[in-house]
Design a protein around this motif. Structure first.
Motif, PDB file in Angstrom:
ATOM      1  N   GLN A 241       0.844  -1.198   0.000  1.00 50.72           N
ATOM      2  CA  GLN A 241       0.000   0.000   0.000  1.00 50.72           C
ATOM      3  C   GLN A 241       0.879   1.247   0.000  1.00 50.72           C
ATOM      4  O   GLN A 241       2.016   1.233   0.470  1.00 50.72           O
ATOM      5  N   THR A 242       0.346   2.319  -0.507  1.00 49.47           N
ATOM      6  CA  THR A 242       1.120   3.546  -0.660  1.00 49.47           C
ATOM      7  C   THR A 242       0.286   4.752  -0.285  1.00 49.47           C
ATOM      8  O   THR A 242      -0.951   4.693  -0.240  1.00 49.47           O
ATOM      9  N   GLU A 243       0.968   5.872  -0.035  1.00 51.50           N
ATOM     10  CA  GLU A 243       0.252   7.093   0.355  1.00 51.50           C
ATOM     11  C   GLU A 243      -0.284   7.877  -0.838  1.00 51.50           C
ATOM     12  O   GLU A 243      -1.159   8.723  -0.693  1.00 51.50           O
ATOM     13  N   LEU A 244       0.219   7.588  -2.044  1.00 50.26           N
ATOM     14  CA  LEU A 244      -0.257   8.332  -3.216  1.00 50.26           C
ATOM     15  C   LEU A 244      -0.255   7.438  -4.444  1.00 50.26           C
ATOM     16  O   LEU A 244       0.753   6.809  -4.775  1.00 50.26           O
ATOM     17  N   ILE A 245      -1.396   7.388  -5.110  1.00 48.07           N
ATOM     18  CA  ILE A 245      -1.531   6.729  -6.410  1.00 48.07           C
ATOM     19  C   ILE A 245      -1.927   7.787  -7.420  1.00 48.07           C
ATOM     20  O   ILE A 245      -2.878   8.545  -7.199  1.00 48.07           O
ATOM     21  N   VAL A 246      -1.194   7.854  -8.514  1.00 49.87           N
ATOM     22  CA  VAL A 246      -1.467   8.845  -9.555  1.00 49.87           C
ATOM     23  C   VAL A 246      -1.766   8.121 -10.866  1.00 49.87           C
ATOM     24  O   VAL A 246      -1.057   7.192 -11.254  1.00 49.87           O
ATOM     25  N   PHE A 247      -2.830   8.563 -11.541  1.00 56.57           N
ATOM     26  CA  PHE A 247      -3.241   7.936 -12.798  1.00 56.57           C
ATOM     27  C   PHE A 247      -3.712   9.015 -13.756  1.00 56.57           C
ATOM     28  O   PHE A 247      -4.637   9.763 -13.452  1.00 56.57           O
ATOM     29  N   ASN A 248      -3.026   9.110 -14.882  1.00 51.45           N
ATOM     30  CA  ASN A 248      -3.481   9.978 -15.969  1.00 51.45           C
ATOM     31  C   ASN A 248      -4.022   9.049 -17.056  1.00 51.45           C
ATOM     32  O   ASN A 248      -3.301   8.670 -17.972  1.00 51.45           O
ATOM     33  N   PRO A 249      -5.297   8.650 -16.949  1.00 55.77           N
ATOM     34  CA  PRO A 249      -5.844   7.634 -17.855  1.00 55.77           C
ATOM     35  C   PRO A 249      -6.131   8.216 -19.231  1.00 55.77           C
ATOM     36  O   PRO A 249      -6.080   9.442 -19.437  1.00 55.77           O
ATOM     37  N   PRO A 250      -6.456   7.354 -20.191  1.00 57.40           N
ATOM     38  CA  PRO A 250      -6.933   7.850 -21.487  1.00 57.40           C
ATOM     39  C   PRO A 250      -8.200   8.681 -21.282  1.00 57.40           C
ATOM     40  O   PRO A 250      -8.976   8.431 -20.360  1.00 57.40           O
ATOM     41  N   TRP A 251      -8.414   9.632 -22.156  1.00 55.88           N
ATOM     42  CA  TRP A 251      -9.535  10.556 -21.993  1.00 55.88           C
ATOM     43  C   TRP A 251     -10.711  10.256 -22.912  1.00 55.88           C
ATOM     44  O   TRP A 251     -11.782  10.854 -22.770  1.00 55.88           O
ATOM     45  N   LEU A 252     -10.533   9.342 -23.863  1.00 56.74           N
ATOM     46  CA  LEU A 252     -11.586   9.090 -24.848  1.00 56.74           C
ATOM     47  C   LEU A 252     -11.999   7.620 -24.837  1.00 56.74           C
ATOM     48  O   LEU A 252     -11.143   6.733 -24.783  1.00 56.74           O
ATOM     49  N   PRO A 253     -13.317   7.327 -24.880  1.00 55.99           N
ATOM     50  CA  PRO A 253     -13.779   5.941 -24.902  1.00 55.99           C
ATOM     51  C   PRO A 253     -13.696   5.352 -26.304  1.00 55.99           C
ATOM     52  O   PRO A 253     -13.744   6.068 -27.306  1.00 55.99           O
ATOM     53  N   THR A 254     -13.556   4.049 -26.364  1.00 61.35           N
ATOM     54  CA  THR A 254     -13.571   3.376 -27.658  1.00 61.35           C
ATOM     55  C   THR A 254     -14.242   2.036 -27.512  1.00 61.35           C
ATOM     56  O   THR A 254     -14.223   1.426 -26.435  1.00 61.35           O
ATOM     57  N   SER A 255     -14.847   1.563 -28.597  1.00 62.13           N
ATOM     58  CA  SER A 255     -15.458   0.227 -28.610  1.00 62.13           C
ATOM     59  C   SER A 255     -14.611  -0.724 -29.435  1.00 62.13           C
ATOM     60  O   SER A 255     -14.963  -1.877 -29.643  1.00 62.13           O
ATOM     61  N   GLN A 256     -13.455  -0.228 -29.914  1.00 61.09           N
ATOM     62  CA  GLN A 256     -12.608  -1.024 -30.791  1.00 61.09           C
ATOM     63  C   GLN A 256     -11.451  -1.637 -30.014  1.00 61.09           C
ATOM     64  O   GLN A 256     -11.115  -1.197 -28.918  1.00 61.09           O
ATOM     65  N   VAL A 257     -10.827  -2.664 -30.612  1.00 58.98           N
ATOM     66  CA  VAL A 257      -9.592  -3.214 -30.063  1.00 58.98           C
ATOM     67  C   VAL A 257      -8.494  -2.188 -30.304  1.00 58.98           C
ATOM     68  O   VAL A 257      -8.363  -1.641 -31.402  1.00 58.98           O
ATOM     69  N   ILE A 258      -7.694  -1.895 -29.274  1.00 60.19           N
ATOM     70  CA  ILE A 258      -6.685  -0.858 -29.396  1.00 60.19           C
ATOM     71  C   ILE A 258      -5.299  -1.417 -29.133  1.00 60.19           C
ATOM     72  O   ILE A 258      -5.138  -2.408 -28.428  1.00 60.19           O
ATOM     73  N   ASN A 259      -4.284  -0.781 -29.731  1.00 62.46           N
ATOM     74  CA  ASN A 259      -2.924  -1.258 -29.517  1.00 62.46           C
ATOM     75  C   ASN A 259      -2.266  -0.476 -28.379  1.00 62.46           C
ATOM     76  O   ASN A 259      -2.883   0.383 -27.760  1.00 62.46           O
ATOM     77  N   ASN A 260      -0.995  -0.773 -28.113  1.00 61.05           N
ATOM     78  CA  ASN A 260      -0.332  -0.223 -26.928  1.00 61.05           C
ATOM     79  C   ASN A 260      -0.257   1.290 -26.920  1.00 61.05           C
ATOM     80  O   ASN A 260      -0.521   1.934 -25.907  1.00 61.05           O
ATOM     81  N   ILE A 261       0.112   1.896 -28.050  1.00 60.78           N
ATOM     82  CA  ILE A 261       0.242   3.349 -28.054  1.00 60.78           C
ATOM     83  C   ILE A 261      -1.126   4.004 -27.944  1.00 60.78           C
ATOM     84  O   ILE A 261      -1.294   5.036 -27.298  1.00 60.78           O
ATOM     85  N   ASP A 262      -2.178   3.365 -28.522  1.00 58.88           N
ATOM     86  CA  ASP A 262      -3.527   3.915 -28.431  1.00 58.88           C
ATOM     87  C   ASP A 262      -4.088   3.827 -27.020  1.00 58.88           C
ATOM     88  O   ASP A 262      -5.025   4.545 -26.669  1.00 58.88           O
ATOM     89  N   GLU A 263      -3.525   2.918 -26.204  1.00 56.87           N
ATOM     90  CA  GLU A 263      -3.994   2.797 -24.825  1.00 56.87           C
ATOM     91  C   GLU A 263      -3.731   4.062 -24.026  1.00 56.87           C
ATOM     92  O   GLU A 263      -4.324   4.261 -22.965  1.00 56.87           O
ATOM     93  N   ALA A 264      -2.842   4.905 -24.516  1.00 56.81           N
ATOM     94  CA  ALA A 264      -2.596   6.183 -23.851  1.00 56.81           C
ATOM     95  C   ALA A 264      -3.687   7.193 -24.181  1.00 56.81           C
ATOM     96  O   ALA A 264      -3.821   8.212 -23.501  1.00 56.81           O
ATOM     97  N   MET A 265      -4.504   6.906 -25.218  1.00 57.06           N
ATOM     98  CA  MET A 265      -5.502   7.860 -25.678  1.00 57.06           C
ATOM     99  C   MET A 265      -6.939   7.384 -25.488  1.00 57.06           C
ATOM    100  O   MET A 265      -7.836   8.185 -25.235  1.00 57.06           O
TER     101      MET A 265
END
Length: 355
Positions: A241-265
């Motif tokens: 366990q940790t005192e801080l968890i930071v997550f900058n997730p993708p901002w756009l939804p998709t219904s398609q299969v996505i590759n690694n670089i697209d997982e950032a978006m």
């Protein structure tokens, strides 16, 4: 240190029959018809011939369809990608064979055992841009030093959310023994936390290029003792366990299969529910969970649902401690892409604590 991780890179093309050639004397309209028929073209003579053909495709597609809304621009980019990936270029001894072409270090670094092959022209453009960023470095306003992003690794080109996070870090008064950065990418958020006094940052990423690139960047430096990496989804090998968890997730939804670089978006409908379940296990009782997000999906009409709002309303795991938002700067006058929604876009910082 050599990692036993295979990086993502463009796959060379293999053709048994001779390819049709595009050069300065080729009829451009006929060339576009060839591409629309699904037949590849090989750029010859000068590198600029590839640029000429790409420009012609862009003009052709814009004359066929509206290009104003977010969805219309998405459709245009999809069609442009379909045609442009059929424009090929030859590499011999890790160098482009056409005249006045850039020298791209990735060709030898990524394809050390394959000196002769074909790639699409747009892939070469991507490799060239990436090599310049990697070689020269990129200035990030919230950091003291440049970053040198590895090929195929996400790095921010807009900084409003980073400024928001930096302001939050400057006010943070909790313990700073360690933090976890999910989807570490090129390491910007981790570097921000170290700048503000955190002793150790654990980072994960599902993109092998991010792990390989960051490992190479920090090895033989003091950062190698302060950042620990794992090629994995969510929290990977870290059960503590940790005192801080930071997550900058993708901002756009998709219904398609996505590759690694697209997982950032783009995110699928499982990402946030699974993340919140795992985050609840890893957060100390008085810890903070910080998410950097945007209202882009809502204002562009892609969805009316907000995954963080949904979790707070239905999840029963977290409560809202603080919420900050910042209006996004207007798009540059130099950009060719129309972005009328930008005036209504805001980036968001959500600070959550355990229920």
């Amino acid at each position: 240190m050599k990692l036993d991780i295979e990086v993502n890179k463009p796959v060379p093309f293999v053709f048994k029959q001779p390819l049709r050639v595009f050069n300065g004397s080729t009829n451009v309209k006929q060339a576009i018809k060839t591409l629309e028929a699904g037949k590849p073209l090989l750029i010859s003579e000068f590198y600029s011939n590839g640029l000429l053909l790409l420009k012609a495709i862009a003009v052709h597609l814009k004359s066929k369809r509206a290009h104003t809304t977010f969805q219309e621009q998405r459709a245009y980019r999809s069609e442009f990608h379909k045609l442009s990936k059929l424009i090929l270029i030859q590499i011999t001894d890790h160098q482009l064979t056409v005249k006045k072409a850039p020298s791209i270090g990735w060709l030898k670094k990524l394809y050390s055992e394959t000196p002769n092959f074909l790639l699409s022209f747009v892939q070469i453009q991507g490799l060239n841009s990436s090599w310049q960023w990697y070689k020269n470095g990129i200035v990030i306003p919230v950091l003291r030093n440049k970053i040198h992003p590895y090929y195929g690794t996400y790095f921010p080109t807009r900084f409003d959310h980073l400024v928001l996070f930096d302001q939050w870090l400057s006010r943070y008064e909790g313990p700073k023994k360690n933090a976890i950065d999910l989807g570490i990418g090129s390491g910007v958020l981790a570097f921000q936390m170290l700048k503000h006094g955190f002793q150790k940052v654990f980072g994960t990423d599902t993109n092998p290029n991010a792990i390989v690139g960051l490992t190479s960047f920090i090895e033989d430096t003091k950062l190698s003792r302060k950042i620990e990496l794992d090629f994995a989804a969510f929290f990977g090998k870290w059960e503590h366990q940790t005192e801080l968890i930071v997550f900058n997730p993708p901002w756009l939804p998709t219904s398609q299969v996505i590759n690694n670089i697209d997982e950032a978006m783009y995110y699928n409908d499982k990402l946030f529910p699974e993340f919140f379940v795992e985050a609840q296990k890893r957060l100390l009782p008085n810890g903070k969970l910080v998410l950097l997000f945007s209202n882009l999906a809502q204002i562009s009409g892609l969805t009316t649902s907000h995954p963080i709002v949904k979790e707070l309303a239905e999840g029963g795991r977290f409560q809202l401690a603080n919420y900050h938002k910042k209006s996004v700067k207007a798009a540059s006058d130099k950009t060719k892409r129309q972005q009328p929604w930008r005036s209504a876009e805001t980036v968001e910082l959500w600070e959550l604590t355990l229920n």
